[in-house]
Design a protein around this motif. Sequence first.
Motif, mmCIF file in Angstrom:
data_model
loop_
_atom_site.group_PDB
_atom_site.id
_atom_site.type_symbol
_atom_site.label_atom_id
_atom_site.label_comp_id
_atom_site.label_asym_id
_atom_site.label_seq_id
_atom_site.Cartn_x
_atom_site.Cartn_y
_atom_site.Cartn_z
ATOM 1 N N ARG A 189 -13.214 23.674 -12.579
ATOM 2 C CA ARG A 189 -13.859 22.741 -14.082
ATOM 3 C C ARG A 189 -15.068 22.924 -14.291
ATOM 4 N N ILE A 190 -16.017 23.502 -14.032
ATOM 5 C CA ILE A 190 -17.539 24.382 -14.083
ATOM 6 C C ILE A 190 -17.241 25.908 -14.967
ATOM 7 N N SER A 191 -16.209 26.846 -14.542
ATOM 8 C CA SER A 191 -16.290 27.691 -15.249
ATOM 9 C C SER A 191 -15.295 27.798 -16.541
ATOM 10 N N GLY A 192 -15.556 26.374 -17.153
ATOM 11 C CA GLY A 192 -15.210 25.705 -18.475
ATOM 12 C C GLY A 192 -16.363 25.556 -19.613
ATOM 13 N N VAL A 193 -16.999 25.257 -18.647
ATOM 14 C CA VAL A 193 -18.791 24.638 -19.373
ATOM 15 C C VAL A 193 -19.020 25.937 -19.832
ATOM 16 N N ALA A 194 -19.438 25.945 -21.314
ATOM 17 C CA ALA A 194 -20.508 27.280 -21.955
ATOM 18 C C ALA A 194 -21.724 26.869 -22.181
ATOM 19 N N VAL A 195 -21.831 25.294 -21.746
ATOM 20 C CA VAL A 195 -23.740 25.449 -21.794
ATOM 21 C C VAL A 195 -24.431 25.474 -20.616
ATOM 22 N N PRO A 196 -26.047 26.174 -21.514
ATOM 23 C CA PRO A 196 -26.706 26.354 -18.821
ATOM 24 C C PRO A 196 -26.095 25.105 -17.975
ATOM 25 N N VAL A 197 -26.595 26.023 -17.642
ATOM 26 C CA VAL A 197 -26.226 24.911 -15.839
ATOM 27 C C VAL A 197 -26.953 24.448 -14.917
ATOM 28 N N LEU A 198 -27.500 24.048 -14.615
ATOM 29 C CA LEU A 198 -29.077 23.797 -13.551
ATOM 30 C C LEU A 198 -28.427 23.306 -12.506
ATOM 31 N N VAL A 199 -27.970 24.010 -11.402
ATOM 32 C CA VAL A 199 -27.435 23.138 -9.916
ATOM 33 C C VAL A 199 -28.171 23.311 -8.898
ATOM 34 N N MET A 200 -29.092 21.569 -8.521
ATOM 35 C CA MET A 200 -29.945 21.278 -7.800
ATOM 36 C C MET A 200 -29.599 20.989 -7.004
ATOM 37 N N ARG A 201 -30.022 20.668 -5.226
ATOM 38 C CA ARG A 201 -30.137 20.243 -4.615
ATOM 39 C C ARG A 201 -30.923 19.925 -3.700
#
Length: 266
Positions: A189-201
């Motif tokens: 599903r994440i491949s369809g996101v157009a906005v900037p993404v921050l993956v945090m862990r």
Amino acid sequence: MSRPDRFEIEAAGQLGHVFVSKVQSGPLPARPAVVLIHGIGVSHRYLRRLHGLLAETGDTYSIDLPGFGGTPRPRRALSVADHATYILGALEQLGVLESVIVGHSMGSQFALEAALQQPGRISQLVMMGPVVDSKRRSVLQQALALGRDSLLFESPSSNALVFTDYLRCGPTWYLKNLRVMMDYRTEERISGVAVPVLVMRGANDPVASADWCRRLAGRAARALLLEIEGAGHVVQHNRAADVAEAILDFAGTHATAREASRENPA
């Protein structure tokens, strides 16, 4: 910070709670609103520290989704898409038409789905401790990782918040929602996101491993990966100041770039 105002909001046929902290408008434009979404079995309570820090500089919203926290339980377990529809509907009722949406654990799935449903209303997406690792897609593997996290990498206060919310949730409702979480293909599903993404862990998080988060960020069109040292899965509670700073830096950087592109169109 004063206590957030609590609103009981019905949207998409479901009832939830939204906790709202609004700042007084000043001479400068306020930063985008930040919306915080909890994970499976829990509530806004383990987001309180982060909420309080973010509320110092802008409007901040924490949501108790239908069936969690003190909200009424739906007749059936809602899908990830159902929760996203509730989030967007509740925010619309509160006049929030654009926001940075931040989800933790299963909440990252809800936030991701909201960004897919109405991309024009989500300016940035932050996924903290995202689930479910596509290489460890079994309930046993997830349970072992969560147990290891709580024993080795969490503080007494984070464990207390999580476990008391689990008790309030109850095993039947938790297990119904667990199946929903396990079936959702975050990496697709994440491949369809157009906005900037921050993956945090959290750097010690055994639930959202470094390998999984790298792979997840790599599937997004525009993504950054950030690790917070000295934290496990509930990074937003145990390292709230670091997480708040990271969210504001991420949102501010991309907001500046967005304004520049409007002023200087190609």
